[in-house]
Design an enzyme around this catalytic site. Structure first.
Site, mmCIF file in Angstrom:
data_model
loop_
_atom_site.group_PDB
_atom_site.id
_atom_site.type_symbol
_atom_site.label_atom_id
_atom_site.label_comp_id
_atom_site.label_asym_id
_atom_site.label_seq_id
_atom_site.Cartn_x
_atom_site.Cartn_y
_atom_site.Cartn_z
ATOM 1 N N LYS A 1 0.841 -1.199 0.000
ATOM 2 C CA LYS A 1 0.000 0.000 0.000
ATOM 3 C C LYS A 1 0.883 1.259 0.000
ATOM 4 C CE LYS A 1 -2.884 -3.174 0.056
ATOM 5 N NZ LYS A 1 -4.187 -3.634 0.322
HETATM 6 C C1 LIG Z 1 -5.002 -4.825 0.787
HETATM 7 C C2 LIG Z 1 -6.473 -4.701 0.731
HETATM 8 C C3 LIG Z 1 -7.286 -5.054 1.818
HETATM 9 C C4 LIG Z 1 -6.767 -5.767 3.032
HETATM 10 O O1 LIG Z 1 -5.733 -5.131 3.690
HETATM 11 P P1 LIG Z 1 -4.928 -5.918 4.840
HETATM 12 O O2 LIG Z 1 -4.262 -4.852 5.621
HETATM 13 O O3 LIG Z 1 -3.972 -6.829 4.141
HETATM 14 O O4 LIG Z 1 -5.922 -6.676 5.639
HETATM 15 C C5 LIG Z 1 -8.638 -4.800 1.735
HETATM 16 N N1 LIG Z 1 -9.182 -4.266 0.632
HETATM 17 C C6 LIG Z 1 -8.447 -3.940 -0.434
HETATM 18 C C7 LIG Z 1 -9.103 -3.325 -1.623
HETATM 19 C C8 LIG Z 1 -7.076 -4.168 -0.427
HETATM 20 O O5 LIG Z 1 -6.352 -3.888 -1.520
#
Ligand SMILES: *Cc1c(COP(=O)(O)O)cnc(C)c1O
Length: 385
Positions: free
Chosen positions: A185
């Site tokens: 992210k």
């Molecule tokens: C990465 C992601 C998540 C989950 O994030 P985590 O921190 O790994 O639980 C949820 N929704 C979307 C759209 C994502 O890309």
């Protein structure tokens, strides 16, 4: 063959200062949730206009707790997109509610709000929109619908930290937004997530639910008021998050400029090569895209290119030292939801995206030359196909 370093499709920037700050925390004598978590929560709250904020071990955990805070439970329906990450459907099902899928737009990949309105029933409790790739969904329309029907909104802002809608940050207004700090992210805490609330009392309930449901009594003993989970972030992660948050806006500007180079290079070729490019921005919000990903559709299903598969493309790019991701599969067609009766053909845009999407490299450590390299490799692959 290629002497160039492998270009990952996503990944964090960790500076020496950040590593030093993390080291200081590791040897500080306090590892789990403590002063760094409090400081990180305060900084995130400040970043989102002072709204009540709590951090968790992941965005998935944040969403599960947010659903519990909203009282989403068996008998409730929750409307979401067939094109989002698995965690959304998983958490809706995990709290016992029913997932109601609607399709997405082919270009923005965000929820189709006409279909959202049509899917509302007396059992509908919430809408969970994902801001895909960091592009905010139409926030005016979203909150008009929610208000009109008395629905909760839990925004899946996992990809959208630093995104904004008409000058206001995602998370700084609206109902609840959940963010992810997974290394792919726009900023990372290794693993981690956050929820931003509209209401301090709900944030306090989330705090209890993330740590065993424990409340502290006046005599120093503890009570459990609700069967909570264990989703508290460590101070080590929070210290990294604090340092990352300082750089987030700079990184997001850089991501925007890299996405712009992709767009400029690919737009003249898109029609000829059968590429569907991502939306450069929302028409009502030209600058609010935090560009977590640059996802394109490639013509894997064209008769004249029937030999061409996504696997071949990914392998060919890999051989050139270029990483490619897939974001995402169609959630209603997973075994979990097929077993609940979902079938091919229900959500054509989500299904086409699932078959044709590839995620091109985009992260804050990249240069414009890297983008040129990716585009050249992509063009030469499609030209040969
Ligand atoms: C990465 C992601 C998540 C989950 O994030 P985590 O921190 O790994 O639980 C949820 N929704 C979307 C759209 C994502 O890309």
């Amino acid at each position: 063959m290629s002497a160039l370093p492998f270009l990952k499709f996503a990944g964090p920037v960790i500076t020496d200062e950040m590593a030093d700050a993390v080291r200081d925390t590791i040897i500080s004598g306090w590892l789990t949730s403590g002063p760094q978590v409090s400081a990180f929560e305060a900084a995130l709250s400040n970043y989102h206009g002072g709204r009540p904020t709590r951090v968790f071990t992941s965005a998935t955990a944040a969403m599960e707790v947010a659903f519990e805070v909203c009282g989403i439970s068996p008998g409730d329906e929750v409307i979401t997109s067939a094109m989002t990450f698995f965690s959304v459907g998983n958490m809706i099902e995990k709290v016992g509610a029913t997932t109601v899928f609607v399709d997405c737009d082919l270009v923005t990949r965000n929820l189709n709000f006409d279909q959202v309105e049509a899917a509302i029933t007396p059992r509908t409790k919430a809408i969970v929109p994902t801001h895909m790739s960091g592009l905010p969904c139409d926030m005016d329309r979203l909150y008009d619908i929610a208000k009109k029907h008395g629905l909760r909104v839990i925004e899946d802002a996992a990809l959208a930290i630093g995104s904004s809608w008409q000058g206001k940050r995602i998370g700084a207004f609206g109902d609840i937004a959940t963010f992810s700090f997974h290394p792919n992210k726009n900023m990372t805490t290794i693993e981690g997530g956050a929820a931003v609330f509209a209401d301090e009392a709900e944030a306090k309930r989330a705090e209890v639910l993330r740590f065993h449901g424990i409340t502290r009594l006046a005599d120093g003993t503890r009570d459990v008021s609700v069967a909570g989970g264990k989703f508290n972030m460590s101070d080590v992660s929070a210290r990294l998050g604090l340092a990352q948050l300082e750089k987030l806006d700079t990184w997001n500007v850089h991501r925007q400029s890299l996405a712009h180079v992709y767009t400029m290079l690919l737009t003249p070729l898109a029609d000829e090569l059968g590429i569907v490019l991502p939306s450069p921005a929302h028409p009502n919000e030209p600058t609010g895209h935090s560009w977590n990903m640059f996802c394109v559709l490639l013509p894997f299903d064209k008769p004249w290119q029937s030999q061409l598969t996504r696997k071949q493309f990914i392998d060919a790019m890999h051989a050139q030292g270029i990483g490619i991701g897939i974001s995402y599969e169609a959630m209603h067609l997973t075994s979990l939801f097929r077993a609940k009766g979902h079938r091919d053909g229900e959500h054509p845009n989500a299904e086409r995206i699932a078959q044709q999407t590839v995620t091109l490299p985009l992260h804050a450590a990249m240069t414009e030359a890297d983008v040129v390299r990716v585009v050249q490799a992509l063009i030469s692959f499609l030209a040969k196909a």
